[in-house]
Design a protein around this motif. Structure first.
Motif, mmCIF file in Angstrom:
data_model
loop_
_atom_site.group_PDB
_atom_site.id
_atom_site.type_symbol
_atom_site.label_atom_id
_atom_site.label_comp_id
_atom_site.label_asym_id
_atom_site.label_seq_id
_atom_site.Cartn_x
_atom_site.Cartn_y
_atom_site.Cartn_z
ATOM 1 N N ILE A 49 0.854 -1.185 0.000
ATOM 2 C CA ILE A 49 0.000 0.000 0.000
ATOM 3 C C ILE A 49 0.891 1.236 0.000
ATOM 4 O O ILE A 49 1.809 1.351 0.806
ATOM 5 C CB ILE A 49 -0.954 0.017 1.210
ATOM 6 N N ILE A 50 0.612 2.130 -0.928
ATOM 7 C CA ILE A 50 1.347 3.390 -1.067
ATOM 8 C C ILE A 50 0.471 4.496 -0.484
ATOM 9 O O ILE A 50 -0.671 4.659 -0.897
ATOM 10 C CB ILE A 50 1.642 3.695 -2.550
ATOM 11 N N GLU A 51 1.009 5.242 0.456
ATOM 12 C CA GLU A 51 0.238 6.304 1.106
ATOM 13 C C GLU A 51 0.983 7.630 0.981
ATOM 14 O O GLU A 51 2.120 7.756 1.431
ATOM 15 C CB GLU A 51 0.039 5.968 2.581
ATOM 16 N N LEU A 52 0.342 8.613 0.372
ATOM 17 C CA LEU A 52 0.909 9.953 0.271
ATOM 18 C C LEU A 52 0.767 10.647 1.619
ATOM 19 O O LEU A 52 -0.322 10.730 2.176
ATOM 20 C CB LEU A 52 0.192 10.756 -0.810
ATOM 21 N N VAL A 53 1.897 11.130 2.165
ATOM 22 C CA VAL A 53 1.897 11.776 3.481
ATOM 23 C C VAL A 53 1.865 13.293 3.340
ATOM 24 O O VAL A 53 1.195 13.984 4.090
ATOM 25 C CB VAL A 53 3.133 11.340 4.302
ATOM 26 N N GLY A 54 2.586 13.822 2.369
ATOM 27 C CA GLY A 54 2.643 15.268 2.192
ATOM 28 C C GLY A 54 3.777 15.638 1.272
ATOM 29 O O GLY A 54 4.330 14.796 0.565
ATOM 30 N N GLY A 55 4.154 16.896 1.294
ATOM 31 C CA GLY A 55 5.257 17.331 0.448
ATOM 32 C C GLY A 55 5.219 18.817 0.190
ATOM 33 O O GLY A 55 4.543 19.581 0.890
ATOM 34 N N SER A 56 5.946 19.218 -0.835
ATOM 35 C CA SER A 56 6.009 20.629 -1.196
ATOM 36 C C SER A 56 6.219 20.748 -2.701
ATOM 37 O O SER A 56 6.597 19.785 -3.364
ATOM 38 C CB SER A 56 7.158 21.323 -0.452
ATOM 39 N N SER A 57 5.959 21.944 -3.221
ATOM 40 C CA SER A 57 6.179 22.183 -4.646
ATOM 41 C C SER A 57 6.574 23.633 -4.860
ATOM 42 O O SER A 57 6.400 24.477 -3.982
ATOM 43 C CB SER A 57 4.921 21.858 -5.451
ATOM 44 N N ASN A 58 7.094 23.894 -6.051
ATOM 45 C CA ASN A 58 7.399 25.280 -6.375
ATOM 46 C C ASN A 58 6.104 26.003 -6.773
ATOM 47 O O ASN A 58 5.030 25.400 -6.813
ATOM 48 C CB ASN A 58 8.466 25.357 -7.472
ATOM 49 N N TYR A 59 6.216 27.264 -7.081
ATOM 50 C CA TYR A 59 5.046 28.086 -7.355
ATOM 51 C C TYR A 59 4.181 27.512 -8.471
ATOM 52 O O TYR A 59 2.960 27.448 -8.352
ATOM 53 C CB TYR A 59 5.488 29.516 -7.715
ATOM 54 N N ALA A 60 4.767 27.054 -9.551
ATOM 55 C CA ALA A 60 4.009 26.526 -10.684
ATOM 56 C C ALA A 60 3.609 25.063 -10.488
ATOM 57 O O ALA A 60 2.803 24.535 -11.241
ATOM 58 C CB ALA A 60 4.830 26.661 -11.965
ATOM 59 N N SER A 62 5.510 22.516 -10.942
ATOM 60 C CA SER A 62 6.193 21.624 -11.889
ATOM 61 C C SER A 62 7.350 20.861 -11.261
ATOM 62 O O SER A 62 7.824 19.886 -11.839
ATOM 63 C CB SER A 62 6.685 22.421 -13.098
ATOM 64 N N ASN A 63 7.816 21.295 -10.097
ATOM 65 C CA ASN A 63 8.824 20.552 -9.333
ATOM 66 C C ASN A 63 8.234 20.271 -7.972
ATOM 67 O O ASN A 63 7.767 21.182 -7.291
ATOM 68 C CB ASN A 63 10.114 21.373 -9.160
ATOM 69 N N GLN A 64 8.264 19.001 -7.586
ATOM 70 C CA GLN A 64 7.647 18.637 -6.322
ATOM 71 C C GLN A 64 8.530 17.686 -5.528
ATOM 72 O O GLN A 64 9.291 16.910 -6.101
ATOM 73 C CB GLN A 64 6.290 17.969 -6.556
ATOM 74 N N SER A 65 8.395 17.756 -4.239
ATOM 75 C CA SER A 65 8.999 16.807 -3.317
ATOM 76 C C SER A 65 7.852 16.193 -2.526
ATOM 77 O O SER A 65 7.130 16.904 -1.830
ATOM 78 C CB SER A 65 9.976 17.515 -2.376
ATOM 79 N N SER A 66 7.658 14.892 -2.671
ATOM 80 C CA SER A 66 6.549 14.218 -2.009
ATOM 81 C C SER A 66 7.077 13.184 -1.026
ATOM 82 O O SER A 66 8.047 12.484 -1.311
ATOM 83 C CB SER A 66 5.655 13.526 -3.038
ATOM 84 N N THR A 67 6.431 13.099 0.127
ATOM 85 C CA THR A 67 6.767 12.092 1.120
ATOM 86 C C THR A 67 5.704 11.007 1.085
ATOM 87 O O THR A 67 4.503 11.300 1.112
ATOM 88 C CB THR A 67 6.837 12.710 2.526
ATOM 89 N N LEU A 68 6.153 9.756 1.003
ATOM 90 C CA LEU A 68 5.254 8.609 0.952
ATOM 91 C C LEU A 68 5.594 7.627 2.057
ATOM 92 O O LEU A 68 6.762 7.476 2.419
ATOM 93 C CB LEU A 68 5.400 7.864 -0.385
ATOM 94 N N TYR A 69 4.585 6.966 2.583
ATOM 95 C CA TYR A 69 4.780 5.761 3.380
ATOM 96 C C TYR A 69 4.456 4.602 2.449
ATOM 97 O O TYR A 69 3.419 4.627 1.771
ATOM 98 C CB TYR A 69 3.838 5.700 4.578
ATOM 99 N N ILE A 70 5.314 3.608 2.452
ATOM 100 C CA ILE A 70 5.033 2.418 1.665
ATOM 101 C C ILE A 70 5.007 1.235 2.616
ATOM 102 O O ILE A 70 5.970 0.979 3.341
ATOM 103 C CB ILE A 70 6.038 2.235 0.516
ATOM 104 N N TYR A 71 3.866 0.562 2.616
ATOM 105 C CA TYR A 71 3.617 -0.551 3.520
ATOM 106 C C TYR A 71 3.687 -1.876 2.769
ATOM 107 O O TYR A 71 3.235 -1.959 1.621
ATOM 108 C CB TYR A 71 2.196 -0.476 4.098
ATOM 109 N N SER A 72 4.196 -2.897 3.434
ATOM 110 C CA SER A 72 4.022 -4.269 2.962
ATOM 111 C C SER A 72 3.219 -4.983 4.049
ATOM 112 O O SER A 72 3.506 -4.840 5.240
ATOM 113 C CB SER A 72 5.366 -4.948 2.734
ATOM 114 N N TYR A 73 2.197 -5.707 3.638
ATOM 115 C CA TYR A 73 1.331 -6.425 4.574
ATOM 116 C C TYR A 73 1.354 -7.917 4.269
ATOM 117 O O TYR A 73 1.420 -8.316 3.111
ATOM 118 C CB TYR A 73 -0.129 -5.949 4.445
ATOM 119 N N SER A 74 1.254 -8.720 5.324
ATOM 120 C CA SER A 74 1.146 -10.173 5.194
ATOM 121 C C SER A 74 0.322 -10.729 6.345
ATOM 122 O O SER A 74 0.545 -10.364 7.499
ATOM 123 C CB SER A 74 2.530 -10.821 5.215
#
Length: 135
Positions: A49-60, A62-74
């Motif tokens: 499961i991929i979960e978007l946590v947050g991040g930042s971007s420039n004014y337009a 077009s450049n972004q930094s995103s933080t994700l949590y990536i889970y593996s479940y069993s």
């Protein structure tokens, strides 16, 4: 051009399901959101499961930094959740990520935590990733 959240999640999912070691363990069970009803016994595992946590971007946007949590479940064992995490780590860490409207780079920023989720009745590993993208 602004990079959509959906485009980012799809690019990460495509990267993972395009990797034979990941597919060998979870088939196509790479999801971009948690399930609302883990009590449903028909949810196949292991899965990612991929979960978007947050991040930042420039004014337009077009450049972004995103933080994700990536889970593996069993449901089987912590060892299986670890094996799935190891496969997704090799597929994603320090790797190029691309999609229809973006190109970027992903890397793990925190080693995974592990545990047992009583709601999901399954073992999990959760790592933190940063994805830098331009579109």
């Amino acid at each position: 051009m602004t990079i959509s959240t959906e485009a980012l999640l799809i690019a990460i999912r495509r990267k993972l399901i395009g990797t034979s070691a990941v597919v060998a363990l979870v088939k196509d069970r790479v999801h971009t959101a948690h399930f609302y009803d883990f009590d449903n016994g028909t949810i196949p595992m292991p899965c990612v499961i991929i979960e978007l946590v947050g991040g930042s971007s420039n004014y337009a946007g077009s450049n972004q930094s995103s933080t994700l949590y990536i889970y593996s479940y069993s449901r089987e064992s912590s060892a299986e959740a670890s094996a799935v995490y190891d496969a997704l780590y090799l597929a994603l860490n320090a790797q190029k990520v691309s999609g229809n409207t973006l190109n970027g780079y992903a890397h793990e920023t925190a080693r995974p935590i592990s545990g047992y989720n009583p709601v999901a009745r399954s073992y999990f590993y959760r790592g933190s990733y940063q994805v830098l993208t331009a579109g």
